[in-house]
Design a protein around this motif. Structure first.
Motif, mmCIF file in Angstrom:
data_model
loop_
_atom_site.group_PDB
_atom_site.id
_atom_site.type_symbol
_atom_site.label_atom_id
_atom_site.label_comp_id
_atom_site.label_asym_id
_atom_site.label_seq_id
_atom_site.Cartn_x
_atom_site.Cartn_y
_atom_site.Cartn_z
ATOM 1 N N ASP A 111 0.806 -1.219 0.000
ATOM 2 C CA ASP A 111 0.000 0.000 0.000
ATOM 3 C C ASP A 111 0.836 1.264 0.000
ATOM 4 O O ASP A 111 0.314 2.360 0.008
ATOM 5 N N GLU A 112 2.192 1.129 0.025
ATOM 6 C CA GLU A 112 3.027 2.303 0.064
ATOM 7 C C GLU A 112 2.914 3.074 -1.241
ATOM 8 O O GLU A 112 2.822 2.488 -2.312
ATOM 9 N N PRO A 113 2.960 4.400 -1.226
ATOM 10 C CA PRO A 113 2.916 5.178 -2.431
ATOM 11 C C PRO A 113 4.099 4.860 -3.335
ATOM 12 O O PRO A 113 5.186 4.541 -2.884
ATOM 13 N N ARG A 254 1.779 12.006 6.286
ATOM 14 C CA ARG A 254 1.697 11.078 5.144
ATOM 15 C C ARG A 254 0.260 10.644 4.862
ATOM 16 O O ARG A 254 -0.033 10.137 3.773
ATOM 17 N N ARG A 255 -0.595 10.795 5.833
ATOM 18 C CA ARG A 255 -1.988 10.398 5.630
ATOM 19 C C ARG A 255 -2.787 11.439 4.849
ATOM 20 O O ARG A 255 -3.908 11.181 4.416
ATOM 21 N N ILE A 256 -2.215 12.622 4.691
ATOM 22 C CA ILE A 256 -2.923 13.685 3.973
ATOM 23 C C ILE A 256 -2.895 13.397 2.469
ATOM 24 O O ILE A 256 -1.836 13.153 1.900
ATOM 25 N N LYS A 257 -4.036 13.405 1.855
ATOM 26 C CA LYS A 257 -4.133 13.187 0.413
ATOM 27 C C LYS A 257 -3.712 14.460 -0.315
ATOM 28 O O LYS A 257 -4.216 15.548 -0.022
ATOM 29 N N VAL A 258 -2.787 14.324 -1.251
ATOM 30 C CA VAL A 258 -2.295 15.481 -2.006
ATOM 31 C C VAL A 258 -2.431 15.202 -3.496
ATOM 32 O O VAL A 258 -2.515 14.042 -3.922
ATOM 33 N N PRO A 259 -2.471 16.243 -4.330
ATOM 34 C CA PRO A 259 -2.534 16.038 -5.786
ATOM 35 C C PRO A 259 -1.330 15.243 -6.277
ATOM 36 O O PRO A 259 -0.239 15.316 -5.697
ATOM 37 N N ARG A 260 -1.510 14.514 -7.352
ATOM 38 C CA ARG A 260 -0.447 13.679 -7.895
ATOM 39 C C ARG A 260 0.798 14.502 -8.229
ATOM 40 O O ARG A 260 1.925 14.044 -8.088
ATOM 41 N N ALA A 263 2.739 14.849 -5.067
ATOM 42 C CA ALA A 263 3.135 13.610 -4.389
ATOM 43 C C ALA A 263 4.610 13.296 -4.580
ATOM 44 O O ALA A 263 5.272 12.769 -3.684
#
Length: 493
Positions: A111-113, A254-260, A263
């Motif tokens: 699940d890691e980015p 790291r849990r914050i969703k950011v634009p691609r 990232a």
């Protein structure tokens, strides 16, 4: 069946390789094949991709984060401690057989980015374990990276005192004045290099605790927090708090969703930047100062220990060192002693001496007992006694594991008694030590060396006599029972 395994302990010295050997023997006895990767101080003999692909299951026997855990994604996994592998390797192999082909890996590495893939220094502690276990593994990961700095710095400082006396601390800076033809200059050089190594202790501890919690982006915030702890005088305790704080901050970010588009720069710019700012600010203006006050109180309390109080502290630390033969309780006592070295107080040096002396007792005592009363020990234990001499002399308490694993009820109380006596005597005698490791090989660097050696000898004698008496009494009882049962058996026949 075919298995692969990874073993790793905080120090990477003894437990790591003992666990690997136990797993290999257990698999051989069961008719299985196993390849073990030991992530120890000597480096890692990495498993090949082919070995991992062919494996039916994976065994992780580790007390710290396993490096490259993502390599085993999709494989059934058995998670255990190093001590479990040493004491019950056959049980772990049996668990692996039961899981083989029936249960996928529960690792969250998949699940890691994508932007965080790449070479690892080690890896964060696996998810899915209990909170207490995870906290211990985070702390032990930090300690494992600190120990080389402690060993190098401590031994250099001890060597400098042996060469130049205690006045070596007043020598001028070697960058301004150094004469290669004088011993005093070399002593000053060793002292100043060792002192430089010691200055890294708290930042390294904090940095790698944070790393264990939130991976590479947390290293910089951890180091910054550790440096801030040093600045405000929070010391070793401040480093522990700074590491946990930095890891928590980065993990939350790291849990914050950011634009691609953003990232890609998160792990190398945003997370270290924001994490360092938050951690450093909190340590400098909010958390650090109260911890510094607590550290001052602890230091003053330690410096005030004399007589019976010092002996009691030595007794407790000595018992802790032997209690689990190199396990978590042992590491708590050792970490406490190493942390005190950063203060440089006389009492801290006495604590380090007491802990090292107590840690040498279990292997030496069991080696002595197995040599003097060979009939009370198995052939395997007698073989282990040969290496236990050297391990004990080197302050590797794990040399007692082969004895404690097969007979814990008689061995552990015996070695705890001897180590406790040695710790108490060492503190009573006022023996001091600046080196955090080395065993008898750094005896010339010990303050009060003759009394220090006497404390070790007394503890070894206490443990050896206790274990021999316990084994002899038990064997005598079993012999009496056999004799009582014999007539009844004859009558029945």
């Amino acid at each position: 069946m075919k298995f692969v395994a990874v073993t790793a302990c905080p120090t990477g010295i003894a437990h790591t390789y003992m666990a690997a050997e136990a797993l290999e023997q257990a698999a051989k006895d069961a008719g299985d094949e196993i390849s073990v990767e030991t992530q120890g101080s000597a480096g890692s003999n990495a498993l090949s991709a082919a070995e991992i692909a062919a494996a039916d299951a994976v065994v992780f026997a580790a007390d710290v984060g396993v490096s490259g855990r993502e390599r085993f994604a999709g494989k059934p996994v058995v998670d255990a401690t190093v001590k479990q592998a040493i004491n019950d390797a056959a049980g772990l192999v049996e668990q692996a057989r039961g899981k083989a082909g029936t249960e996928p890996s529960t690792s969250d590495d998949a699940d890691e980015p994508a932007h965080e893939s790449g070479p690892e220094l080690a890896t964060k502690v696996a998810a899915g374990t209990g909170a207490g276990t995870r906290l211990r593994q985070w702390l032990m990961t930090g300690v494992s990276y600190v120990i080389p700095f402690v060993a190098a710095g401590g031994l250099l400082i001890a060597l400098s005192f042996a060469l130049g006396g205690f006045q070596v601390t007043e020598a001028p800076d070697v960058t301004e004045q150094f004469d290669p033809m004088t011993v005093a200059s070399w002593a000053a050089l060793a002292n100043q290099i060792g002192s430089a190594a010691f200055e890294f202790l708290v930042p390294v501890l904090a940095g790698f605790i944070a790393f264990a919690m939130a991976d590479r982006p947390a290293i910089a915030p951890g180091f910054v927090g550790g440096a801030a702890a040093v600045t405000v005088g929070a010391g070793f305790l401040g480093g522990l708090v700074a590491g946990l704080l930095a890891g928590a901050v980065v993990a939350a970010l790291r849990r914050i969703k950011v634009p691609r588009a953003v990232a890609g720069i998160m792990p190398v710019v945003v997370l270290p930047l924001v994490g360092s700012l938050v951690t450093g600010a909190l340590m400098l203006v909010a958390i650090g100062k109260p911890i510094a006050v607590a550290m001052d109180g602890l230091t003053n309390w330690l410096n005030g220990l004399t007589g019976a109080h010092a002996a009691l502290l030595g007794l407790v630390l000595g018992a802790m060192i032997a209690f689990d033969v190199g396990g978590p309780v042992n590491k708590v006592a050792y970490t406490f002693a190493v942390g005190g070295l950063t203060t440089g107080s006389d009492t801290a040096l006495e604590i380090m001496a007491a802990v090292m002396a107590a840690g040498m007792v279990p292997p030496l005592a069991l080696a002595l007992a197995a040599t003097v009363r060979r009939s009370l020990f198995s052939a395997a234990e007698r073989d282990s006694s040969r290496t236990a001499w050297l391990l004990g002399a080197s302050f590797i308490t794990e040399g007692a594991i082969p004895f404690a694993a097969v007979d814990p009820l008689r061995v552990i109380p015996s070695i705890v008694a001897g180590s406790a006596v040695t710790g108490a005597l060492s503190m009573t005698f006022g023996a001091t030590l600046r080196a955090p490791h080395g065993g008898l090989f750094v005896l010339p660097l010990v303050g009060q060396p003759l009394l220090y050696g006497l404390a070790i000898l007394v503890g070894v004698a206490v443990s050896a006599v206790a274990v021999v008496a316990a084994k002899h009494a038990t064997r005598r009882d079993s012999t009496v029972d056999e004799k009582r049962e014999a007539p009844a058996a004859a009558v029945a026949a």
